[in-house]
Structures are given as structure tokens and as C-alpha cells.
Design a protein around this motif. Structure first.
Motif: not given
Length: 181
Positions: A51-52, A119-120, A125-129, A175-180
Motif C-alpha cells: 500500500k505504501l 509509522n501509521e 499492524v502492531l495493534e492487530r498483532a 478491508t479498512g478505510t483507505p489512507a489519505t
């Protein structure tokens, strides 16, 4: 006689306490999760990286093109400078310095934006992990899970379990919201 009975009772009590403490120590479960491996191997981390790359590839290409243009102009100036009039040489030199300053500013802004977005994404990823680590810890009755350690016995490493569970949950999580931008 009374003191011998007291000593025997005390010894038996201490033995029972030691046995209870030993049994409790055997039940203590610790685990370790290698977050660097999660960031490299988990599908959510790979998706975040893709994505990045997609989000920043255009700006990176533009910067590379601008850098190449600036280098070509600088090389041309070096070749032509000896034959130029002093005023013309000074004006071109000032122009090149200004273009280089603009290029450096754009490159710095790009790097800051990329680092911020990275970082975002890594935080997500870290929160999900961490949620998956907690689920594994609760389901397998771990008392503590460490993420950073100087040394860890490989038998305590549960990173593979976490990556498998994270990858199994990945389709719903990505399938979250797309990043700005």
C-alpha cells in the motif's frame, strides 16, 4: 519430645510449601513474540508495505526524474562553464544552487511523509498483532508474553503461531478505510 514434634511438623509444612511452590512454578507459562518477524512475514505487514509503495511510487519516480534532470544540468554546466561569460556562469550557478535546494526540500518532505505513513501502517499492524497475541495467550493459558528480550529460548517463541493466526484473520482486517495522501 514436644520440640521434636514441632520440628517434624515445621519440616512437613515447609516440604508442603516447597511442593506447592514447585507445582505453581511448573504451571507458569511464558512466551515470546518477535515483532520484527511479524513486520516482515505477516500478510498484513506485506499488504501495508504494498500500500505504501503504491501510494508513494509516483512521488518517488518524480523525485528520481528531478534528480536526474538536476544532475544532467550540473554536468552540462561543468562542461560549458569554462567557455561562458562570468555573468552568465554566475547566473547559471545560482540557478543550479536554487534548483538543488528545491530538490533537497522535496526529497526531505517525501521522506518525512513516507516515514509518517509507514509509522501509521506499522502501528495498525502492531495493534492487530497485539490482539492476536492476547488471543493466543488467553487460549493457550500463557501468563506472560514478551516482545523484546536480550535472549530468549527458542522453545518459548510463539511468533509462528501469531503470524499464522494473524494471516488467517488478515482478509477481514485489511478491508479498512483507505489512507489519505
Amino acid at each position: 519430645m514436644k520440640s521434636i514434634t514441632r520440628h517434624i511438623a515445621l519440616a512437613m509444612s515447609l516440604g508442603l510449601l516447597a511442593a506447592a511452590a514447585s507445582a505453581q512454578a511448573d504451571e507458569f507459562r511464558a512466551g515470546f513474540v518477535n515483532t520484527d518477524r511479524i513486520f516482515r512475514e505477516a500478510n498484513t505487514a506485506k499488504a501495508a508495505q504494498a500500500k505504501l509503495e503504491q501510494e508513494f511510487s509516483r512521488r518517488e519516480k518524480d523525485l528520481i526524474d528531478l534528480g536526474n534532470t538536476l544532475k544532467a544540468a550540473s554536468d552540462k554546466f561543468e562542461r560549458e562553464a569554462p567557455t561562458m561569460a562570468e555573468s552568465q556562469r554566475t547566473a547559471r550557478q545560482k540557478q543550479l544552487v536554487e534548483q538543488d535546494r528545491d530538490f533537497q526540500r522535496k526529497r526531505r518532505e517525501f521522506q518525512e511523509d513516507l516515514n509518517s505513513r509507514k509509522n501509521e501502517e506499522l502501528q495498525q499492524v502492531l495493534e492487530r498483532a497485539n490482539k492476536v497475541v492476547k488471543q493466543v495467550a488467553e487460549s493457550e493459558k500463557y501468563d506472560v508474553i514478551f516482545q523484546d528480550a536480550v535472549y530468549i529460548n527458542p522453545r518459548l517463541d510463539i511468533t509462528d503461531k501469531v503470524i499464522k493466526a494473524l494471516n488467517a484473520a488478515a482478509p477481514a482486517a485489511t478491508t479498512g478505510t483507505p489512507a489519505t495522501k
